[in-house]
Design a protein around this motif. Structure first.
Motif, PDB file in Angstrom:
ATOM      1  N   UNK A   1      -3.658   3.479  11.622  1.00 51.00           N
ATOM      2  CA  UNK A   1      -2.665   4.816  12.296  1.00 51.00           C
ATOM      3  C   UNK A   1      -3.618   6.409  11.530  1.00 51.00           C
ATOM      4  N   UNK A   2      -3.677   6.815  12.336  1.00 49.11           N
ATOM      5  CA  UNK A   2      -4.447   8.247  12.420  1.00 49.11           C
ATOM      6  C   UNK A   2      -2.900   8.677  11.535  1.00 49.11           C
ATOM      7  N   UNK A   3      -2.195   8.439  11.564  1.00 53.77           N
ATOM      8  CA  UNK A   3      -1.153   8.999  10.470  1.00 53.77           C
ATOM      9  C   UNK A   3      -1.283   8.545   8.945  1.00 53.77           C
ATOM     10  N   UNK A   4      -2.076   7.739   8.861  1.00 51.97           N
ATOM     11  CA  UNK A   4      -1.729   7.289   7.484  1.00 51.97           C
ATOM     12  C   UNK A   4      -2.905   8.183   6.108  1.00 51.97           C
ATOM     13  N   UNK A   5      -2.313   8.489   5.191  1.00 48.92           N
ATOM     14  CA  UNK A   5      -2.985   9.503   4.450  1.00 48.92           C
ATOM     15  C   UNK A   5      -2.915   8.316   2.633  1.00 48.92           C
ATOM     16  N   UNK A   6      -4.386   8.829   2.357  1.00 49.12           N
ATOM     17  CA  UNK A   6      -4.019   8.103   0.847  1.00 49.12           C
ATOM     18  C   UNK A   6      -4.953   8.749  -0.462  1.00 49.12           C
ATOM     19  N   UNK A   7      -3.956   8.326  -1.675  1.00 50.44           N
ATOM     20  CA  UNK A   7      -5.094   9.408  -2.555  1.00 50.44           C
ATOM     21  C   UNK A   7      -6.468   8.639  -3.059  1.00 50.44           C
ATOM     22  N   UNK A   8      -6.815   8.473  -4.665  1.00 54.31           N
ATOM     23  CA  UNK A   8      -7.980   8.045  -4.721  1.00 54.31           C
ATOM     24  C   UNK A   8      -7.245   6.587  -5.274  1.00 54.31           C
ATOM     25  N   UNK A   9      -6.047   6.614  -5.843  1.00 51.56           N
ATOM     26  CA  UNK A   9      -5.816   5.324  -5.716  1.00 51.56           C
ATOM     27  C   UNK A   9      -5.218   4.455  -5.341  1.00 51.56           C
TER      28      UNK A   9
ATOM     29  N   UNK B   1      -2.183   5.487  -2.971  1.00 48.36           N
ATOM     30  CA  UNK B   1      -1.201   5.471  -2.833  1.00 48.36           C
ATOM     31  C   UNK B   1      -0.795   5.739  -1.274  1.00 48.36           C
ATOM     32  N   UNK B   2      -0.250   5.776  -0.021  1.00 42.61           N
ATOM     33  CA  UNK B   2      -0.867   5.167   1.117  1.00 42.61           C
ATOM     34  C   UNK B   2       1.510   5.927   1.022  1.00 42.61           C
ATOM     35  N   UNK B   3       0.938   7.185   1.870  1.00 41.68           N
ATOM     36  CA  UNK B   3       1.863   8.034   2.169  1.00 41.68           C
ATOM     37  C   UNK B   3       1.685   8.023   3.819  1.00 41.68           C
ATOM     38  N   UNK B   4       3.098   8.586   4.411  1.00 40.63           N
ATOM     39  CA  UNK B   4       2.613   9.555   6.539  1.00 40.63           C
ATOM     40  C   UNK B   4       2.038  10.447   6.135  1.00 40.63           C
ATOM     41  N   UNK B   5       1.767  10.874   7.314  1.00 43.20           N
ATOM     42  CA  UNK B   5       0.991  12.448   7.064  1.00 43.20           C
ATOM     43  C   UNK B   5       2.136  13.537   7.578  1.00 43.20           C
ATOM     44  N   UNK B   6       3.321  12.814   7.990  1.00 48.25           N
ATOM     45  CA  UNK B   6       4.403  14.169   7.786  1.00 48.25           C
ATOM     46  C   UNK B   6       5.206  13.950   6.350  1.00 48.25           C
ATOM     47  N   UNK B   7       5.312  13.252   5.432  1.00 40.67           N
ATOM     48  CA  UNK B   7       5.963  12.913   4.241  1.00 40.67           C
ATOM     49  C   UNK B   7       5.423  13.115   3.265  1.00 40.67           C
ATOM     50  N   UNK B   8       3.886  13.691   3.747  1.00 41.05           N
ATOM     51  CA  UNK B   8       2.845  14.893   2.514  1.00 41.05           C
ATOM     52  C   UNK B   8       2.809  15.946   3.014  1.00 41.05           C
ATOM     53  N   UNK B   9       2.919  16.173   4.258  1.00 37.21           N
ATOM     54  CA  UNK B   9       3.318  17.516   4.586  1.00 37.21           C
ATOM     55  C   UNK B   9       4.662  18.468   3.480  1.00 37.21           C
ATOM     56  N   UNK B  10       5.317  17.787   4.619  1.00 34.02           N
ATOM     57  CA  UNK B  10       7.044  17.949   3.976  1.00 34.02           C
ATOM     58  C   UNK B  10       7.647  17.614   3.154  1.00 34.02           C
ATOM     59  N   UNK B  11       7.809  16.648   2.736  1.00 35.14           N
ATOM     60  CA  UNK B  11       7.838  16.552   1.207  1.00 35.14           C
ATOM     61  C   UNK B  11       7.282  16.420  -0.286  1.00 35.14           C
ATOM     62  N   UNK B  12       6.192  16.104  -0.133  1.00 37.91           N
ATOM     63  CA  UNK B  12       4.645  16.272  -1.050  1.00 37.91           C
ATOM     64  C   UNK B  12       3.999  16.980  -1.565  1.00 37.91           C
TER      65      UNK B  12
ATOM     66  N   UNK C   1       1.505  18.142  -0.205  1.00 40.89           N
ATOM     67  CA  UNK C   1       0.244  17.974  -0.348  1.00 40.89           C
ATOM     68  C   UNK C   1      -0.405  16.841  -1.378  1.00 40.89           C
ATOM     69  N   UNK C   2      -0.018  17.059  -2.755  1.00 42.34           N
ATOM     70  CA  UNK C   2      -0.312  16.136  -3.591  1.00 42.34           C
ATOM     71  C   UNK C   2       0.447  14.556  -4.356  1.00 42.34           C
ATOM     72  N   UNK C   3      -0.256  14.394  -4.345  1.00 38.32           N
ATOM     73  CA  UNK C   3       0.316  12.492  -4.670  1.00 38.32           C
ATOM     74  C   UNK C   3       1.649  12.317  -5.656  1.00 38.32           C
ATOM     75  N   UNK C   4       2.903  11.567  -5.793  1.00 39.88           N
ATOM     76  CA  UNK C   4       3.899  12.181  -6.686  1.00 39.88           C
ATOM     77  C   UNK C   4       3.502  10.631  -7.687  1.00 39.88           C
ATOM     78  N   UNK C   5       2.011  10.351  -7.883  1.00 42.22           N
ATOM     79  CA  UNK C   5       2.335   9.444  -8.086  1.00 42.22           C
ATOM     80  C   UNK C   5       1.247   9.821  -9.434  1.00 42.22           C
TER      81      UNK C   5
END
Length: 81
Positions: free
Chosen positions: A19-27, A29-40, A42-46
């Motif tokens: 998936x080109x929509x998957x985003x991960x942090x250095x740990x 943690x996996x989120x979709x591009x939409x949640x990273x942009x609209x809900x989070x 750009x920062x990992x909540x974990x």
């Protein structure tokens, strides 16, 4: 080796191993591009880290090194919206 989690931890959207929509942090943690942009924002909540596009695994290697089937969903305040 990356785990390649199968879903967004926020909205539970399916994220295939390529998936080109998957985003991960250095740990990883996996989120979709939409949640990273609209809900989070750009920062990992974990961990508070930033995100990068999750690299894909070559299809020829997925049989030998499959993606995880374990779904992770966490009840973050930012995801409740």
């Amino acid at each position: 080796m990356l785990i390649l989690k199968p879903n967004c931890e926020c909205c539970d959207r399916d994220l295939s191993p390529d998936s080109a929509e998957a985003r991960i942090c250095s740990f990883e943690c996996t989120f979709c591009a939409d949640c990273v942009t609209t809900r989070l924002g750009g920062a990992c909540p974990n961990c508070g880290g930033d995100f990068a596009v999750r690299p894909g695994r070559p299809a020829a290697l997925l049989a030998k090194f499959p993606a995880s089937a374990v779904r992770v969903v966490k009840p973050h305040t930012a995801c409740a919206a």
